[in-house]
Scaffold this active site. Structure first.
Site, PDB file in Angstrom:
ATOM      1  N   GLU A 107       0.875  -1.166   0.000  1.00  0.00           N
ATOM      2  CA  GLU A 107       0.000   0.000   0.000  1.00  0.00           C
ATOM      3  C   GLU A 107       0.919   1.224   0.000  1.00  0.00           C
ATOM      4  O   GLU A 107       1.812   1.319   0.850  1.00  0.00           O
ATOM      5  CB  GLU A 107      -0.879  -0.008   1.261  1.00  0.00           C
ATOM      6  N   ARG A 158       5.097 -12.875   9.496  1.00  0.00           N
ATOM      7  CA  ARG A 158       5.761 -11.615   9.200  1.00  0.00           C
ATOM      8  C   ARG A 158       7.091 -11.541   9.959  1.00  0.00           C
ATOM      9  O   ARG A 158       7.280 -12.200  10.976  1.00  0.00           O
ATOM     10  CB  ARG A 158       4.878 -10.417   9.534  1.00  0.00           C
ATOM     11  N   LYS A 176       4.083   0.843   9.596  1.00  0.00           N
ATOM     12  CA  LYS A 176       4.257   2.099   8.881  1.00  0.00           C
ATOM     13  C   LYS A 176       3.662   3.259   9.662  1.00  0.00           C
ATOM     14  O   LYS A 176       4.177   4.368   9.610  1.00  0.00           O
ATOM     15  CB  LYS A 176       3.621   2.003   7.488  1.00  0.00           C
TER      16      LYS A 176
HETATM   17  P1  ATP Z   1       2.515  -2.229   7.997  1.00  0.00           P
HETATM   18  O1  ATP Z   1       1.731  -2.994   8.993  1.00  0.00           O
HETATM   19  O2  ATP Z   1       3.949  -2.039   8.326  1.00  0.00           O
HETATM   20  O3  ATP Z   1       1.869  -0.961   7.584  1.00  0.00           O
HETATM   21  P2  ATP Z   1       1.406  -3.595   5.824  1.00  0.00           P
HETATM   22  O4  ATP Z   1       1.252  -5.046   5.906  1.00  0.00           O
HETATM   23  O5  ATP Z   1       0.195  -2.781   5.995  1.00  0.00           O
HETATM   24  O6  ATP Z   1       2.590  -3.172   6.747  1.00  0.00           O
HETATM   25  P3  ATP Z   1       1.626  -3.421   3.016  1.00  0.00           P
HETATM   26  O7  ATP Z   1       2.105  -2.281   2.229  1.00  0.00           O
HETATM   27  O8  ATP Z   1       0.195  -3.762   2.969  1.00  0.00           O
HETATM   28  O9  ATP Z   1       2.085  -3.154   4.503  1.00  0.00           O
HETATM   29  O10 ATP Z   1       2.524  -4.702   2.734  1.00  0.00           O
HETATM   30  C1  ATP Z   1       2.923  -5.122   1.452  1.00  0.00           C
HETATM   31  C2  ATP Z   1       3.369  -6.547   1.552  1.00  0.00           C
HETATM   32  O11 ATP Z   1       4.449  -6.680   2.455  1.00  0.00           O
HETATM   33  C3  ATP Z   1       2.246  -7.435   2.069  1.00  0.00           C
HETATM   34  O12 ATP Z   1       2.166  -8.588   1.248  1.00  0.00           O
HETATM   35  C4  ATP Z   1       2.658  -7.764   3.454  1.00  0.00           C
HETATM   36  O13 ATP Z   1       2.224  -9.034   3.805  1.00  0.00           O
HETATM   37  C5  ATP Z   1       4.174  -7.690   3.398  1.00  0.00           C
HETATM   38  N1  ATP Z   1       4.721  -7.318   4.695  1.00  0.00           N
HETATM   39  C6  ATP Z   1       4.455  -6.213   5.407  1.00  0.00           C
HETATM   40  N2  ATP Z   1       5.094  -6.222   6.588  1.00  0.00           N
HETATM   41  C7  ATP Z   1       5.801  -7.374   6.623  1.00  0.00           C
HETATM   42  C8  ATP Z   1       6.683  -7.983   7.571  1.00  0.00           C
HETATM   43  N3  ATP Z   1       6.955  -7.403   8.742  1.00  0.00           N
HETATM   44  N4  ATP Z   1       7.229  -9.174   7.259  1.00  0.00           N
HETATM   45  C9  ATP Z   1       6.961  -9.757   6.090  1.00  0.00           C
HETATM   46  N5  ATP Z   1       6.154  -9.254   5.155  1.00  0.00           N
HETATM   47  C10 ATP Z   1       5.572  -8.077   5.409  1.00  0.00           C
HETATM   48 MG    MG Z   2      -1.477  -3.340   4.662  1.00  0.00          MG
END
Ligand code: ATP
Ligand code: MG
Length: 562
Positions: free
Chosen positions: A37, A264, A274
């Site tokens: 995102e 994760r 984020k």
């Molecule tokens: P955050 O919680 O940090 O905002 P998010 O999951 O909302 O992270 P996205 O931009 O939606 O962030 O994530 C893009 C991709 O990265 C998704 O497929 C997500 O599963 C993966 N991802 C995000 N954080 C992690 C992590 N800590 N470890 C592994 N993969 C991750």
């Molecule tokens: Mg997300």
């Protein structure tokens, strides 16, 4: 294609893909995607997901898409889109074709929502999101059906069009899938699939005032792109039945994308959401998304991490099915491993004190030819000027030193790296009692590499040095962990910011580096001998060189794991 025959070396995702391929699922295609995102900069957790998704595509002769999951206009910006693309390329990966955007599918998603309405599988609800959430109750109770659940298809269709046409305010109405208010899976209790949001979108502008929810948009975007294996983090495991429900109810081809969940990455001594990283940036607690203390890809890059070191890290942690916390020292270990091979060696003095060689000619300058890397001749060598007045690290001298202090102290000898053996004779102190000059003598016969008997004489210590008149001024920034607690966001009633390490940045403004570094550029990296790995910061100019310490030489992780 990498070796995939070794059954036991495959992780569980590789095993699933291998089986799907063998069984001819989706015509044995492998197509993954990385779906960030664009609401912040990528962090090391995303890097793991990138290495995983792009790595699987490479390994199984498949493809990997980049898709911006841009369904929430209020938090998304083009700046983030650009930084995400830069980071993925820097990590060494290439997405298939052009980047995709969930917003490209808004028309199709709208059509699909209409299809659900016409099939009697979706309805417009006038209740607030809070009330809807309350009515879902808990998994062990029956949910309460909305009074709007049994609206006619015509009424639902009419209301949904009016939602789209901007007749209602934010939150006044939502569209919900009509599934099962008694499902033990809360996500199946009539989830919201569209909401009203009068906000300008970074790509579609003001065309839309209704936006699809993640669960509705994600699986359908996978479907539209022909994704075969949709890899996401564990918290989406409970969403999987809903993911499948949408695909089942909206499409009728044999092809089916498949969601697979993995744990994760959590890293000690940092935060990774984020939202929290944005808070650190906006609160000026760090200098920006690329502050070298941040766990962001841009922060790690600025700090001196290499793409190889991050890929090595992703490889070492592998994929797990259960949440765990990885010690940040493993990440540090990886960059040390990589830089040990790649970093040219150079001399820098972080806390200089002057040495005068009393028996060295006043104006003599000798050029000492010193290799950039003892084990890699291809890096070549440089000339380091040696003169009567030198700088050494203040910590390389000690008064009344213990026996095992193999550096300078009255009457003791050490080798000045790549130059001579020097003997400490006496010191001068300033009014405050601090050492201001260390007087030494040298033996001309001991010059390194001269082949003389004296040059082969072994002395216990070797220290680094710089010519006082030739060395360049530099600022060196030393970093420590941003938080002093291993799990800053793991405390129930205490805000993670309470655990900020007030000593995470130390600026040394009086450092000296060798003249060969006059023309360095940002991101150039070195091992400053005996001091650690350093790189050139983007703040560095010709007038004022600025270096970041990437990591010290001390390796606690390797020791712990011997
Ligand atoms: P955050 O919680 O940090 O905002 P998010 O999951 O909302 O992270 P996205 O931009 O939606 O962030 O994530 C893009 C991709 O990265 C998704 O497929 C997500 O599963 C993966 N991802 C995000 N954080 C992690 C992590 N800590 N470890 C592994 N993969 C991750
Ligand atoms: Mg997300």
């Amino acid at each position: 294609m990498a070796e995939v025959n070794e059954e036991k070396s495959l992780n569980f995702i590789q095993q699933i893909i291998k089986d799907d391929k063998k069984n001819g699922k989706n015509e044995s295609r492998v197509h993954t995607r990385f779906p960030p995102e664009p609401n912040g900069y990528l962090h090391i957790g995303h890097a793991k997901s990138i290495c995983l998704n792009f790595g699987l595509a490479q390994q199984f002769d498949g493809k990997c898409n980049l898709r911006f999951d841009d369904t929430n206009p209020s938090k998304e910006e083009t700046e983030y889109v650009d930084s995400i693309m830069e980071d993925i390329k820097w990590l060494g990966f290439e997405w298939e074709g052009d980047p995709h955007y969930t917003s490209d599918y808004f028309d199709q998603l709208f059509e699909w929502a209409v299809k659900l309405i016409k099939d009697g599988k979706a309805y417009v609800d006038d209740q607030s999101a809070e009330l809807i959430s309350e009515q879902k109750k808990s998994p062990t109770e029956e949910g309460i059906e909305s009074p709007y659940r049994n609206r006619s298809v015509e009424e639902n269709y009419d209301l949904f069009l009016r939602m789209k046409n901007g007749e209602f305010k934010d939150g006044e109405k939502v569209l919900r899938a009509k599934i099962d208010m008694n499902s033990p899976n809360m996500h199946m209790r009539d989830p919201i699939i569209y909401r009203i949001m009068n906000a300008e979108h970074h790509r579609t502008g003001n065309k839309w005032c209704i936006y699809p929810m993640y669960d509705f948009a994600h699986g359908e975007s996978d479907y539209l792109e022909g994704i075969t294996h949709s890899i996401c983090t564990l918290e989406f495991e409970v969403h999987r039945p809903l993911y499948n429900w949408f695909v089942e109810n909206l499409t009728d081809t044999e092809y089916r994308p498949r969601q697979i969940e993995f744990a994760r990455l959590n890293l000690s001594y940092t935060v990774m959401s984020k939202r929290k990283l944005l808070e650190l940036v906006e609160g000026n607690i760090v200098s920006g998304w690329d502050d070298p203390r941040m766990p962001t890809v841009s922060g790690l890059r600025r700090r001196g991490y290499t793409p190889d070191s991050i890929r090595m890290f992703a490889d070492k942690i592998g994929v797990a099915k259960r949440e765990n916390v990885i010690d940040v020292s493993l990440l540090e270990y990886c960059v040390r491993e990589d830089l040990n091979n790649k970093a040219p060696r150079a001399m820098a003095i972080l806390d200089p004190v002057k040495v005068v060689i009393d028996n060295y000619p006043e104006d003599k300058v000798e050029m000492m030819n010193i290799a950039y890397h003892q084990k890699d001749e291809s890096m070549g060598s440089r000339e380091v000027p040696f003169t009567k007045e030198l700088y050494i690290e203040r910590s390389d001298y000690m008064e009344d030193a213990p026996k095992k202090f193999f550096r300078l102290s009255e009457g003791r000898e050490v080798r000045f790296r790549g130059a001579y053996i020097l003997k400490c004779e006496s010191v001068e102190k300033d009014a405050d009692g601090n050492i201001s000059v260390i007087h030494c003598t040298y033996d001309e016969e001991t010059r390194s590499g001269s082949g003389s008997e004296a040059s082969k004489r072994k002395v216990k210590g070797t220290i680094h040095w710089l010519s006082a008149s030739h060395s360049l001024d530099a600022e060196v920034r030393l970093y420590d962990r941003l938080f002093s607690d291993p799990a800053p966001d793991g405390h129930k009633d205490v805000d993670y910011k309470e655990f900020l390490n007030s000593e995470s940045l130390e600026i040394l403004s009086n450092c000296k580096v060798e003249p060969a570094l006059a023309n360095v550029k940002p991101l150039d990296f070195f091992q400053f001998v005996r001091m650690g790995y350093f790189n050139v910061d983007k703040d560095s100019t010709k007038e004022k060189l600025v270096f970041n310490r990437t990591v010290s030489l001390k390796d606690s992780w390797a020791k712990m794991n011997k």
